[in-house]
Design a protein around this motif. Structure first.
Motif, PDB file in Angstrom:
ATOM      1  N   LEU A 164       0.836  -1.205   0.000  1.00  0.00           N
ATOM      2  CA  LEU A 164       0.000   0.000   0.000  1.00  0.00           C
ATOM      3  C   LEU A 164       0.868   1.252   0.000  1.00  0.00           C
ATOM      4  CD1 LEU A 164      -2.703  -0.919   2.675  1.00  0.00           C
ATOM      5  CD2 LEU A 164      -2.619  -1.518   0.248  1.00  0.00           C
TER       6      LEU A 164
ATOM      7  N   PHE B   4      -1.164   6.967   2.560  1.00  0.00           N
ATOM      8  CA  PHE B   4      -2.629   7.008   2.521  1.00  0.00           C
ATOM      9  C   PHE B   4      -3.280   5.675   2.898  1.00  0.00           C
ATOM     10  CE2 PHE B   4      -1.148  10.183  -0.540  1.00  0.00           C
ATOM     11  CZ  PHE B   4      -1.854  11.303  -0.145  1.00  0.00           C
ATOM     12  N   GLY B   5      -2.523   4.579   2.845  1.00  0.00           N
ATOM     13  CA  GLY B   5      -3.119   3.263   3.080  1.00  0.00           C
ATOM     14  C   GLY B   5      -3.952   2.803   1.896  1.00  0.00           C
ATOM     15  N   THR B   6      -3.512   3.140   0.698  1.00  0.00           N
ATOM     16  CA  THR B   6      -4.316   2.863  -0.490  1.00  0.00           C
ATOM     17  C   THR B   6      -3.533   2.055  -1.520  1.00  0.00           C
ATOM     18  OG1 THR B   6      -3.617   5.000  -1.404  1.00  0.00           O
ATOM     19  CG2 THR B   6      -5.731   4.924  -0.257  1.00  0.00           C
TER      20      THR B   6
END
Lengths: 414, 157
Positions: free
Chosen positions: A284, A288-290
């Motif tokens: 990820l 952002f954790g995306t």
């Protein structure tokens, strides 16, 4: 101040040892750890939620909450929402009072006894409540002295909410009705809910942590909080099995079901039965954790896997939105769709899914595998892979500061 | 490891900052508003205002010390803000940015069921999208009917 901090830390390992016993006692199973699945897993139920809520695609577990080190102050809390899109445990004050009251938990304060009170912002509103330490037992796993949030703690009423907390015009979500669960168990990819963004005193604005006086006139100020006192993902504080979670949801009929279930497994490659195995690992974006999704030729570069969302949410102007419930799609007939998920490490997988008409779904069903709805069609786009994505899969949520094969967390795998 | 448990800002000073944020008047807000409203938005971010001009619009960009970026697009003919975007580790004052449209966002939030991490308004006259990521925020809002003719929606980033 520094002395108190160090003292608290030194006490920590002692408390951990004590509360293992205490929690075991309050659950009648103080036999200690074993490698059996009952210890590092807990059943997930998909049902209508706490009374009168009518939840759909909402995964719930039961958690035992105790005052730190105090086996006589425990409460079993059902309908705790499992949320891979956030980190940390938050309980609605309205769900307490049946064994544990907010005042039974240990406040995190400054040297003058002023309490840390947190604002937690969502896209659709905000929570407000004290940060306190508690012991949590989830399945057989124990996290001691965990900083949690008590949402709607009556000791610090919503009249104190700072302006920066309500700078998004949403709803206050400090009641079980409004939030839709008795508590939320954030088992996302981060150890703390805020991390380094909340440790710099000069840049706090009240939209996260605050310090509040407890005498009239009550005043709240933005405050920086060290990571060890921030609301913390309980998984990271387990003695073992602390590098992430796995979510395994049972397949249900595509047309929906009254209820469903699965298992929340703790740890990745820590026991014989929680191996990463052949799952593909997706690194990820740590900021952002995306991860990246390509859907219908459109790059959606802020995408995420989120059990706390109850549908697939993605931008597609060609699918009709329901006239009466604009959060969801109402295609005239079932749609077959697919998308590619890509990690920052270059892993790519194609995911096939279906979208059915939300208006045609039975109101008696708590599980709808083909529920989908619109998401921002902006440049800042996302594919929100909600709970339907997890059904029939094993999805691994790997914590930051750990590694999964050659991939460094935060990472997901499936 | 942090040396201090909780680090304070001076009580009196930060109180004033909080009060300033709390009373951001919606009447001065940005979407559909004029340039004066932008200056106000940027003051609350404690950010400087950088302006980039094109033939049809001025792009006002603010970057706060905390890493919040706000872009506001102003129609050069009408002088009104017709689109805005934001991103960063925390929210800008979305209430102020949406101005008279904030009440529509609030209504949508109260009706909202399904995800605490996304919310969108997809009305003919108003598009709003907000993403709550595990770390950070992104969002945009624009008025489809107010986008100057000749401006491609895709360039409003």
């Amino acid at each position: 101040m520094e002395g108190k901090f160090i003292g608290t830390r030194a006490l920590f390992s002692f408390l951990t040892a004590c509360t293992c016993f205490a929690l075991g006692a309050c659950n009648g199973s103080g036999s200690g750890r074993s490698s059996s699945d009952t210890v590092h897993a807990v059943p997930i139920v998909l049902d209508a939620g706490p009374a009168q809520i009518g939840a759909v695609n909402s995964p719930f577990v039961t958690v035992t909450l105790c005052a730190p080190g105090n086996a006589s102050k425990c409460q079993t809390i059902d309908h705790v929402l499992v949320d891979t899109g956030s980190s940390g445990f938050r309980v609605l004050a309205g769900a307490l009072g049946n064994g544990v009251n907010p005042t039974d938990l240990v406040a995190i304060t400054d040297d003058n006894g002023n309490a840390v009170v947190e604002c937690t912002q969502f896209a659709d509103g905000y929570m407000w409540g004290t940060v306190k330490r508690a012991d949590l037992r989830i399945g057989g796993e124990i996290a001691s002295d965990v900083p949690i949030q008590v949402s709607g703690d009556p000791a610090y009423p919503s009249s104190l909410i700072p302006g920066a907390c309500i700078n998004i015009p949403g709803a206050e979500e400090d009641s079980v009705d409004q939030f839709g669960a008795n508590a939320v168990l954030g088992v996302g990819n981060y150890i703390q809910d805020c991390g380094s963004g909340c440790t710099d005193a000069g840049s706090q604005d009240g939209s996260a942590y605050n310090i509040c006086t407890n005498v009239t006139p009550m005043i709240c100020e933005p405050v920086a909080v060290a990571p060890s006192a921030q609301v913390t993902n309980p998984v990271a504080l387990f003695a073992a099995d602390n590098n992430g979670v796995q979510i395994k949801m049972t397949t249900v009929d595509a047309d929906g079901a009254v209820s469903g279930g699965g298992t929340l497994v703790f740890g990745i490659d820590t026991k014989s039965d929680n191996a990463l195995g052949s799952a593909t690992v997706f690194a990820l974006d740590p900021d952002f954790g995306t991860l990246f999704t390509m859907y219908a030729g459109t790059p959606l570069n802020r995408s995420f896997l989120d059990t706390g969302s109850n549908a697939y949410f993605f931008p597609d102007a060609s699918i009709p939105i329901c006239s009466d419930q604009t959060d969801f799609f109402c295609p005239t007939s079932a749609l077959a769709a697919s998308a590619q998920i890509e990690g920052l490490n270059g892993s790519v997988t194609t995911v096939d899914f279906s979208v059915q008409n939300a208006d045609a779904m039975s109101s008696a069903d708590a599980v709808e595998p083909d529920l989908a709805g619109p998401a921002p069609a902006a440049d800042l786009s996302a594919f929100d892979w909600g709970l339907p994505f997890f059904i029939g899969r094993r999805v691994v949520i790997g914590l930051e500061n750990t590694s999964f094969g050659s991939v460094q967390g935060p990472a997901d795998a499936f | 490891m942090q040396k201090s448990f909780l680090r304070f800002r001076a009580m009196a000073g930060s109180t004033l900052v909080v009060v300033t944020l709390a009373v951001s008047p919606a009447s001065r807000a940005a979407l559909g508003g004029d340039v004066a409203s932008i200056v106000h938005d940027h003051e609350t971010l404690r950010a400087s205002d950088t302006v980039t001009s094109t033939v049809l619009y001025d792009l006002h960009e603010a970057q706060s010390p905390a890493g919040v970026r706000v872009r506001e697009y102003v129609d050069r003919a009408s002088g009104k803000v017709f689109a805005l975007t934001w991103q960063g580790p925390r929210l800008p004052d979305v209430n102020a940015l949406l101005g008279s449209y904030a009440s529509r966002y609030q209504a949508a939030a109260k009706e909202h069921h399904g995800s605490h991490h996304t919310l969108s308004i997809d009305d003919p006259d108003l598009k709003v999208s907000v993403l709550r990521l595990q770390r950070g925020w992104q969002g945009d809002a624009y008025l489809p009917n107010a986008i100057p003719q000749g401006v491609d929606r895709a360039e409003l980033r």
